[in-house]
Structures are given as structure tokens and as C-alpha cells.
Design a protein around this motif. Structure first.
Motif, short mmCIF file in Angstrom:
data_model
loop_
_atom_site.label_atom_id
_atom_site.label_comp_id
_atom_site.label_asym_id
_atom_site.label_seq_id
_atom_site.Cartn_x
_atom_site.Cartn_y
_atom_site.Cartn_z
N LEU A 82 0.83 -1.20 0.00
CA LEU A 82 0.00 0.00 0.00
C LEU A 82 0.86 1.25 0.00
O LEU A 82 0.64 2.18 -0.80
CB LEU A 82 -0.94 0.01 1.21
N VAL A 83 1.84 1.30 0.88
CA VAL A 83 2.72 2.47 0.98
C VAL A 83 3.41 2.73 -0.35
O VAL A 83 3.48 3.87 -0.82
CB VAL A 83 3.75 2.30 2.13
N ASP A 84 3.90 1.68 -0.98
CA ASP A 84 4.61 1.85 -2.25
C ASP A 84 3.68 2.34 -3.36
O ASP A 84 4.05 3.21 -4.16
CB ASP A 84 5.30 0.55 -2.65
N ARG A 85 2.46 1.82 -3.42
CA ARG A 85 1.50 2.28 -4.44
C ARG A 85 1.15 3.75 -4.24
O ARG A 85 1.11 4.53 -5.20
CB ARG A 85 0.24 1.43 -4.41
N LEU A 86 0.88 4.14 -3.00
CA LEU A 86 0.58 5.53 -2.72
C LEU A 86 1.77 6.42 -3.03
O LEU A 86 1.62 7.53 -3.55
CB LEU A 86 0.14 5.71 -1.26
N ALA A 87 2.96 5.93 -2.74
CA ALA A 87 4.18 6.70 -3.01
C ALA A 87 4.38 6.92 -4.50
O ALA A 87 4.77 8.02 -4.93
CB ALA A 87 5.39 5.99 -2.41
N HIS A 88 4.11 5.91 -5.31
CA HIS A 88 4.23 6.08 -6.77
C HIS A 88 3.26 7.16 -7.26
O HIS A 88 3.62 7.99 -8.10
CB HIS A 88 3.98 4.76 -7.49
N LEU A 89 2.05 7.13 -6.73
CA LEU A 89 1.06 8.14 -7.11
C LEU A 89 1.49 9.54 -6.67
O LEU A 89 1.41 10.50 -7.44
CB LEU A 89 -0.31 7.80 -6.53
#
Length: 98
Positions: A82-89
Motif C-alpha cells: 500500500l505504501v509503495d503504491r501511494l508513493a508512486h502516485l
């Protein structure tokens, strides 16, 4: 703002979050880590050997950890996917703003 697009610091809930770029000699967070959010010091550290858009992505990843922790969602902060997906966005949003 540094020339690499990484802030020197930013504010979350009236806390100043300091962003430090650390040389490999002074890196204390293990060889498999390239960035870390240190909640008790309100600090993000990123190893200096990471450059360019990779550094921006690491900063965004650690900033998401900080946001979730300070917003009271520490349990979500442990969800690295989750953290990585939000970070990419977040990184895409910040690097493509006009």
C-alpha cells in the motif's frame, strides 16, 4: 527544495519533518535499506548513493509512512505494498505538476 526535487523539510500536523541525505559511510540502517522514516525524530533519511527519480520515489515512500503514522494509521504504515503504491502516485503527481 534541493536541486534533485527532494525537500529539505516539510510540515505535517505542525511537525517539521527533516529530510537528510546520508552518505554510505554514515548509513546505519542496513545494506538492504535505502530510505527510512524515523518517527520519534520526525526525520526521513535517504542514502546518498540513490540518485534521480529513484531518490524521489524513496522520499515519497518514506513521506507516505510519515503521513500514515501521524494520521493515526500506524497499522497501514506496515503495509509496504500500500505504501509503495501511494508513493508512486504521490511522486508522479509532484513531478508532473504544472
Amino acid at each position: 527544495m534541493r536541486t534533485d526535487g527532494i525537500p529539505k523539510q516539510f510540515q505535517l500536523f505542525s511537525h517539521t519533518i527533516v529530510v537528510k541525505i546520508v552518505t554510505p559511510k554514515k548509513w546505519k540502517h542496513g545494506k538492504n535499506n535505502v530510505g527510512i522514516w524515523i518517527p520519534d525524530k520526525y526525520r526521513i533519511e535517504i542514502i546518498s548513493s540513490v540518485k534521480g527519480s529513484n531518490r524521489q520515489q524513496i522520499w515519497a515512500h518514506e513521506a507516505i509512512h510519515a503521513i500514515l503514522d501521524l494520521a493515526g494509521y500506524e497499522n497501514l504504515s506496515y503495509d509496504e505494498v500500500l505504501v509503495d503504491r501511494l508513493a508512486h502516485l504521490l511522486a508522479q503527481m509532484l513531478t508532473t505538476m504544472e
